[in-house]
Design a protein around this motif. Sequence first.
Motif, mmCIF file in Angstrom:
data_model
loop_
_atom_site.group_PDB
_atom_site.id
_atom_site.type_symbol
_atom_site.label_atom_id
_atom_site.label_comp_id
_atom_site.label_asym_id
_atom_site.label_seq_id
_atom_site.Cartn_x
_atom_site.Cartn_y
_atom_site.Cartn_z
ATOM 1 N N ASN A 478 0.814 -1.223 0.000
ATOM 2 C CA ASN A 478 0.000 0.000 0.000
ATOM 3 C C ASN A 478 0.844 1.268 0.000
ATOM 4 N N ARG A 479 2.075 1.157 0.489
ATOM 5 C CA ARG A 479 3.035 2.275 0.497
ATOM 6 C C ARG A 479 2.472 3.523 1.188
ATOM 7 N N TYR A 480 1.755 3.315 2.307
ATOM 8 C CA TYR A 480 1.169 4.455 3.022
ATOM 9 C C TYR A 480 2.231 5.407 3.568
ATOM 10 N N TYR A 481 3.407 4.894 3.838
ATOM 11 C CA TYR A 481 4.485 5.745 4.349
ATOM 12 C C TYR A 481 4.786 6.898 3.390
ATOM 13 N N TYR A 482 4.531 6.666 2.117
ATOM 14 C CA TYR A 482 4.851 7.669 1.100
ATOM 15 C C TYR A 482 3.637 8.483 0.672
ATOM 16 N N ARG A 483 2.485 8.275 1.328
ATOM 17 C CA ARG A 483 1.236 8.810 0.792
ATOM 18 C C ARG A 483 0.561 9.864 1.656
ATOM 19 N N SER A 484 1.250 10.406 2.659
ATOM 20 C CA SER A 484 0.689 11.522 3.417
ATOM 21 C C SER A 484 1.794 12.539 3.680
ATOM 22 N N ASP A 485 1.404 13.674 4.243
ATOM 23 C CA ASP A 485 2.287 14.845 4.265
ATOM 24 C C ASP A 485 3.584 14.667 5.041
ATOM 25 N N HIS A 486 3.620 13.760 5.998
ATOM 26 C CA HIS A 486 4.846 13.551 6.769
ATOM 27 C C HIS A 486 6.025 13.176 5.869
ATOM 28 N N TYR A 487 5.721 12.553 4.721
ATOM 29 C CA TYR A 487 6.816 12.034 3.887
ATOM 30 C C TYR A 487 7.711 13.144 3.346
ATOM 31 N N ASN A 488 7.157 14.317 3.071
ATOM 32 C CA ASN A 488 7.995 15.416 2.578
ATOM 33 C C ASN A 488 9.000 15.876 3.626
ATOM 34 N N PHE A 489 8.687 15.682 4.908
ATOM 35 C CA PHE A 489 9.654 15.970 5.975
ATOM 36 C C PHE A 489 10.659 14.826 6.078
ATOM 37 N N ALA A 490 10.154 13.602 6.086
ATOM 38 C CA ALA A 490 11.030 12.435 6.236
ATOM 39 C C ALA A 490 12.042 12.350 5.102
ATOM 40 N N GLU A 491 11.625 12.735 3.901
ATOM 41 C CA GLU A 491 12.512 12.674 2.749
ATOM 42 C C GLU A 491 13.738 13.568 2.930
ATOM 43 N N LEU A 492 13.597 14.597 3.777
ATOM 44 C CA LEU A 492 14.711 15.504 4.059
ATOM 45 C C LEU A 492 15.456 15.121 5.332
ATOM 46 N N GLY A 493 15.152 13.956 5.883
ATOM 47 C CA GLY A 493 15.867 13.469 7.060
ATOM 48 C C GLY A 493 15.280 13.900 8.379
ATOM 49 N N ILE A 494 14.070 14.459 8.365
ATOM 50 C CA ILE A 494 13.388 14.874 9.598
ATOM 51 C C ILE A 494 12.506 13.717 10.069
ATOM 52 N N PRO A 495 12.730 13.175 11.274
ATOM 53 C CA PRO A 495 11.906 12.057 11.750
ATOM 54 C C PRO A 495 10.424 12.393 11.699
ATOM 55 N N ALA A 496 9.620 11.388 11.361
ATOM 56 C CA ALA A 496 8.179 11.617 11.232
ATOM 57 C C ALA A 496 7.414 10.397 11.725
ATOM 58 N N ILE A 497 6.255 10.655 12.315
ATOM 59 C CA ILE A 497 5.357 9.586 12.746
ATOM 60 C C ILE A 497 3.976 9.896 12.186
ATOM 61 N N PHE A 498 3.317 8.877 11.659
ATOM 62 C CA PHE A 498 2.051 9.037 10.955
ATOM 63 C C PHE A 498 1.004 8.161 11.628
ATOM 64 N N TYR A 499 -0.086 8.791 12.107
ATOM 65 C CA TYR A 499 -1.201 8.084 12.736
ATOM 66 C C TYR A 499 -2.337 7.934 11.714
ATOM 67 N N PHE A 500 -2.850 6.700 11.573
ATOM 68 C CA PHE A 500 -3.784 6.382 10.485
ATOM 69 C C PHE A 500 -4.628 5.192 10.912
ATOM 70 N N SER A 501 -5.950 5.285 10.762
ATOM 71 C CA SER A 501 -6.805 4.176 11.198
ATOM 72 C C SER A 501 -7.211 3.250 10.059
ATOM 73 N N GLY A 502 -6.670 3.463 8.859
ATOM 74 C CA GLY A 502 -6.932 2.558 7.751
ATOM 75 C C GLY A 502 -8.090 3.002 6.871
ATOM 76 N N VAL A 503 -8.209 2.335 5.709
ATOM 77 C CA VAL A 503 -9.273 2.691 4.771
ATOM 78 C C VAL A 503 -10.533 1.870 5.074
ATOM 79 N N HIS A 504 -11.648 2.333 4.504
ATOM 80 C CA HIS A 504 -12.946 1.689 4.710
ATOM 81 C C HIS A 504 -13.766 1.852 3.442
ATOM 82 N N ASP A 505 -14.959 1.304 3.441
ATOM 83 C CA ASP A 505 -15.791 1.310 2.231
ATOM 84 C C ASP A 505 -16.180 2.716 1.777
ATOM 85 N N ASP A 506 -16.117 3.688 2.673
ATOM 86 C CA ASP A 506 -16.523 5.052 2.332
ATOM 87 C C ASP A 506 -15.348 5.946 1.926
ATOM 88 N N TYR A 507 -14.170 5.371 1.864
ATOM 89 C CA TYR A 507 -12.967 6.140 1.514
ATOM 90 C C TYR A 507 -13.126 6.772 0.125
#
Length: 548
Positions: A478-507
């Motif tokens: 699913n590559r969720y690590y690369y699919r939200s805004d934290h990744y633009n920070f992480a790509e520059l070496g800034i530690p990032a943590i991403f909280y996510f409850s997953g997808v559902h039928d209404d996504y």
Amino acid sequence: MNRILLGLAMLLSTVAFAQIPPPQLYDQKTDKLIDTEVSEKVEKVDLSKKYAQIIKTEELRSILKVLASDEMEGRETASAGQKRAEQFIVNKLQSFGIPQIDREGVTDGYLQKIPFTREEWGKVKLSANGEEFIHLRDFYAFRSVNMNLPEVSKKEVVFLGYGIDDENYSDYEGVDVKGKVIMILSGEPTDKTGKSWITKDEKPSSWTSNWKKKLRIAKEKGVTAVLIIDQNTGRNIGRFRRWLVEPSLTVGKPTNEVLETANSFYISPEMARSLVGNAKKLAKATKKIIKKGKPYAFAFPCDITLEQEKKQALIYSTNIMAYIEGSDDALKEEIVVVSAHYDHLGKRGNEVYNGADDNGSGSTALIELAQAYAQAKKDGNGPRRSVLLMWLTGEEKGLLGSEYYVNHPIFPLENTIVDVNVDMIGRVDDAHKDNPKYIYVIGADRLSSELHEINEAANKKYTQIELDYTYNAEDDPNRYYYRSDHYNFAELGIPAIFYFSGVHDDYHKITDTVDKIQFEKMESIARLVFHTSWELANRNKRIVVDKE
């Protein structure tokens, strides 16, 4: 004499002791300051717990009902609905007493204004031999790889096999294609066992995996336009409809960018046979290439006319920022970023994509965190490091708001120690339908082992939520690590943590509405986000970056 000196020493000691203020102790139940002389056994209040309790279910519900209402029209980037959402969030920040940011790049005290180029098709035309073919039925074309192509007419088309130019196989060898329209097959030639004639094994070459490669070589060879036969035209029109039909956004003002790809049209097999006029000839040419692994090209008469025109417009959107200045002079230059995107998909006709979970839930949680931090600051208990809460725009268009911020930071990135990102925390996925008290944690250990440990400790002490690391796996498809805004920070070496409850039928559907949000779950996760960010903002040392 000795008695006088002793008495004087005792007097000075008493005076000195009186000048040292007693520690500020609080009653855990009333949160009121108590007299240490009355009780020396009462422990000092846990400030993280105290201010996390400001985040309440009923307030989360009240806020989200507004952010995900029809009035906000789905909060599409740079839309009138998103502008109303922006004003609602700013009003909240002002009501909490959060001061404006007085720094270059900030407008109206809380906003980072971002220029976007909005692009959509004006004209996409293709006719041949007196027949008009229809875009998104007979063929399709991606704006991102096409420049404007003024109407051009040709009398012939060159079938050029697979359009590959490789040392092991070249369709271009000995063929003059400059200024011509070529027709090619998708993929690459393989023998009857499925082995590639290029790689000599079953693994395809980059001519298959890198779909732009053929368009680049065509541009180098001077090709006017490429017609690519797509065996799954109908399915792919549906699959890529969002990118084919909806306007796209890119950061920056409109430019006359010169692309490195030739203009292209993906055509159906039926359309290809109609253009060639001899279905058997096209099939025989394909079979010859596959059988012998040698290129085969031919030109055929075709009175063809092509045109592509893109429309561009300059529009603006904003990142919203709340800055809580740190209380420790030695640490306040360091920044803890807490982020959530507040844009969604907008409207399609009269249907509103409210985006209650995506990402009204994260945006709402961030508003409550802002209130908690503002109250702590007001009480004289503000965080030691500075905290920057950001509601980011353009995430649904390709993480554009966070991309703009890291390229135009309001506070130096070298002082930004972490990004704590919240994106969809209000629902339950199928894997946890029997246990809603969970959250997927993604990225915490990718750059800093300490960030992972801090979140684990905060959860163990305060919230006791199940922390699911399924999507943190580096091979997660699913590559969720690369699919939200934290990744633009992480790509520059800034530690990032991403909280996510997953997808559902209404996504990404019009059914992602407030009535389906589990607010008790949302409260627990929002409090965990506060506890983790609070610890990051108050610990003595900046978290280490100990992984590449």
